[in-house]
Design an enzyme around this catalytic site. Structure first.
Site, short mmCIF file in Angstrom:
data_model
loop_
_atom_site.label_atom_id
_atom_site.label_comp_id
_atom_site.label_asym_id
_atom_site.label_seq_id
_atom_site.Cartn_x
_atom_site.Cartn_y
_atom_site.Cartn_z
N HIS A 287 0.88 -1.17 0.00
CA HIS A 287 0.00 0.00 0.00
C HIS A 287 0.93 1.22 0.00
O HIS A 287 2.02 1.16 0.58
CB HIS A 287 -0.83 0.12 1.28
CG HIS A 287 -1.72 -1.03 1.59
ND1 HIS A 287 -1.29 -2.16 2.22
CD2 HIS A 287 -3.06 -1.17 1.42
CE1 HIS A 287 -2.32 -2.98 2.40
NE2 HIS A 287 -3.40 -2.42 1.92
N ASP B 238 2.52 1.99 3.34
CA ASP B 238 3.38 0.98 3.97
C ASP B 238 4.83 1.41 3.75
O ASP B 238 5.71 1.08 4.52
CB ASP B 238 3.27 -0.39 3.29
CG ASP B 238 1.88 -0.97 3.33
OD1 ASP B 238 1.10 -0.55 4.20
OD2 ASP B 238 1.58 -1.84 2.48
N GLU C 119 -10.62 -7.13 -4.34
CA GLU C 119 -10.38 -8.19 -3.35
C GLU C 119 -11.62 -8.31 -2.47
O GLU C 119 -11.83 -7.51 -1.56
CB GLU C 119 -9.15 -7.84 -2.52
CG GLU C 119 -8.78 -8.92 -1.54
CD GLU C 119 -7.55 -8.56 -0.71
OE1 GLU C 119 -6.58 -8.02 -1.26
OE2 GLU C 119 -7.59 -8.80 0.51
N GLU D 164 -8.74 -13.83 -1.40
CA GLU D 164 -8.00 -14.11 -0.15
C GLU D 164 -8.68 -15.25 0.60
O GLU D 164 -9.89 -15.26 0.79
CB GLU D 164 -7.95 -12.87 0.73
CG GLU D 164 -7.24 -13.19 2.05
CD GLU D 164 -7.04 -12.01 2.98
OE1 GLU D 164 -6.69 -10.93 2.51
OE2 GLU D 164 -7.25 -12.20 4.19
N HIS E 68 -10.68 -14.17 3.69
CA HIS E 68 -11.91 -13.46 3.35
C HIS E 68 -12.97 -14.45 2.85
O HIS E 68 -14.17 -14.26 3.08
CB HIS E 68 -11.65 -12.40 2.28
CG HIS E 68 -10.71 -11.33 2.72
ND1 HIS E 68 -10.34 -10.28 1.93
CD2 HIS E 68 -10.05 -11.14 3.89
CE1 HIS E 68 -9.49 -9.50 2.58
NE2 HIS E 68 -9.29 -10.01 3.78
N ASP F 111 -5.46 -13.32 9.35
CA ASP F 111 -4.30 -13.23 8.44
C ASP F 111 -3.12 -14.07 8.91
O ASP F 111 -2.00 -13.56 9.06
CB ASP F 111 -3.87 -11.76 8.28
CG ASP F 111 -4.84 -10.95 7.42
OD1 ASP F 111 -5.60 -11.55 6.65
OD2 ASP F 111 -4.81 -9.71 7.52
N ASP G 250 -0.41 -12.50 2.44
CA ASP G 250 -1.07 -11.46 3.24
C ASP G 250 -1.22 -12.07 4.64
O ASP G 250 -2.31 -12.44 5.05
CB ASP G 250 -2.42 -11.11 2.62
CG ASP G 250 -3.05 -9.91 3.29
OD1 ASP G 250 -2.45 -9.38 4.24
OD2 ASP G 250 -4.15 -9.51 2.88
#
Ligand code: XLS
Ligand code: CA
Ligand code: CA
Length: 450
Positions: free
Chosen positions: A98, A101, A229, A265, A268, A306, A336
């Site tokens: 990101h 980050d 996502e 993901e 998710h 995560d 991730d």
């Protein structure tokens, strides 16, 4: 070197720590090296930024990497140094990021952008030196309080504009770093209550923002893939990109099908009440399979943990779907994932990646064995054999309607459908997973007498 105590991680096929047991990057399986099948990536945010804070306590891990954190650029460079050393030692070729980050956000957009230019110059030099690439970039449009009510779905047009400005920069950085993907994760694109929400306008605006981004990115030469996502909840109570199917509906409703793929993901998927395999299959069936965030959740918990993946069963089903979908093009397997709060040392980060990479390597090996064994695919194929000829073929080809089907059914009572044989199929999977060899030659062979 920041971690002299950690060696380069070799493939040894043994049980010693700090080596791979199953991930042998150059080994060729089904015509491709394991490295090409897996395309592993490091997530900048978890590996280099997350210090283990939760809502009851602060960080437990030291991620300053020897820098003075109040010197934002020195700290950002130390994180980059650490990241490249970790990737090189593990043999990971890609990273995902990101915008913030990379370097701490400044009080103004202009100053933030300047910082991002400087740190990406530094990162680019390191990429050139090491050959490490960017898998995808994205924009953090959810952490700052200005995004409390969303970014593209904010009720405030000024916030929408600010999000657009930030996304413009994130796209530019992705292009600068040669990223092959750009991800939209709708961090707070959802709602807490419909009492204060214009759901239709919010979703239309989200589509507008995505279209603006695609148009701008293409105009500055971005050739990679765009991904949404999906995630059903957290932090919002309801997030618009609930799962692959609802996201496909959103894309179709707004003319975006064909422009945007999915970054699926694992965690998710299970939060949405699906298996990871289901989400991958849904993506492939809709022609939007793109990339993967490889992690796992805790099925006892209702939030996004995560974790580094260790579930070989799920990784096997994932790699089966990836192979069936034709493998990755611009996408890959992005970890991730973060180590648990109690695993706070640098060795723990390496163990996380080694276990994660080995889990996927083993999953890949097992998926290939399932494919070579052939019984599962053959069973599923034969289960639908009635659609190949006769009335089934007429249904599929659109030659039969209700009148013809009534005619047909008045003449015969249908037999029961063939047994689904789920337990037998699960047994076959277990044999291949835990013994590595087929139990019977064909699914319908009679087992030898005991
Ligand atoms: C959060 C998401 C996020 C995206 C990138 O739950 O997983 O980290 O992958 O914005
Ligand atoms: Ca993710
Ligand atoms: Ca997540």
């Amino acid at each position: 070197m920041l971690f002299p105590e950690i060696p380069n991680i070799p493939y040894r096929g043994g049980e010693d720590f700090l080596s791979f047991r199953w991930y042998n990057p150059d080994e060729v399986i089904l015509g491709k090296t394991m490295k090409e099948h897996c395309k592993f990536a490091l997530a900048w945010w978890h590996t280099l930024c997350a210090e283990g804070a939760d809502m009851f306590g602060g960080g437990t891990a030291d991620k300053a990497f020897g820098a003075d954190k109040s010197d934002y650029m020195a700290y950002a460079k130390a994180k980059a140094d650490a990241g490249f050393e970790i990737m090189q030692k593990l043999g990971i070729d890609c990273f995902c990021f990101h915008d913030h980050d990379l370097v701490e956000e400044a009080p103004t957009l202009a100053e933030s952008n300047k910082r991002l230019d400087e740190i990406t110059d530094y990162i680019k030099t390191k990429m050139d030196e090491t050959g490490i690439k960017c898998l995808w970039g994205t924009c953090n449009a959810f952490s700052h309080k200005r995004f409390m009510a969303g970014a593209g779905t904010s009720p405030s047009a000024d916030i929408f504009a600010y999000a657009a400005a930030k996304i413009k920069k994130a796209v530019e950085l992705t292009v600068k770093l040669g990223g092959t993907g750009y991800v939209f994760w709708g961090g707070r694109e959802g709602y807490e209550t419909l009492l204060n929400t214009d759901m239709r306008l919010e979703q239309e605006n989200l589509a507008r923002l995505i279209k603006m981004t695609i148009q701008y990115a293409r105009s500055i030469g971005f050739k990679g893939d765009f991904y949404i996502e999906p995630k059903p909840k957290e932090p919002s109570k309801h997030q618009y990109d609930v799962d692959v199917a609802s996201t496909c509906n959103f894309l179709r409703a707004h003319g975006l099908m064909g422009e945007v793929k999915m970054n699926v993901e694992a965690n998710h998927a299970t939060l949405a009440g699906h298996t990871f395999q289901h989400e991958l299959r849904a993506a492939a069936d809709n022609g939007v399979f793109g990339s993967i965030d490889a992690n796992q959740g805790d099925l006892m918990l209702g939030w996004d943990t995560d974790q580094f993946p260790s579930d070989v069963y799920s990784a096997t089903m994932c790699m089966l779907e990836v192979i069936r979908a034709g493998g990755f093009t611009n996408g890959g397997l992005n970890f991730d994932a973060k180590t648990r709060r109690m695993s706070y040392t640098i060795e723990d980060i390496f163990h996380g990646f080694i276990t994660g990479m080995d889990t996927y390597a083993l999953g890949l090996r097992k998926a290939c064995q399932l494919i070579e064994d052939g019984r599962i695919a053959q069973f599923a194929e034969e289960r639908y054999a009635s659609y190949k000829t006769g009335i089934g073929a007429d249904i599929v080809l659109g030659k039969a309607g209700l009148v013809e089907l009534e005619q047909y059914s008045l003449q015969r009572e249908p037999q029961l459908p063939p047994s689904g044989r789920q337990e037998m199929l699960e047994g076959i999977v277990n044999c291949i997973l835990f013994e590595g060899k087929p139990r019977m030659r064909r699914w319908n062979d009679v087992p030898p007498p005991v």
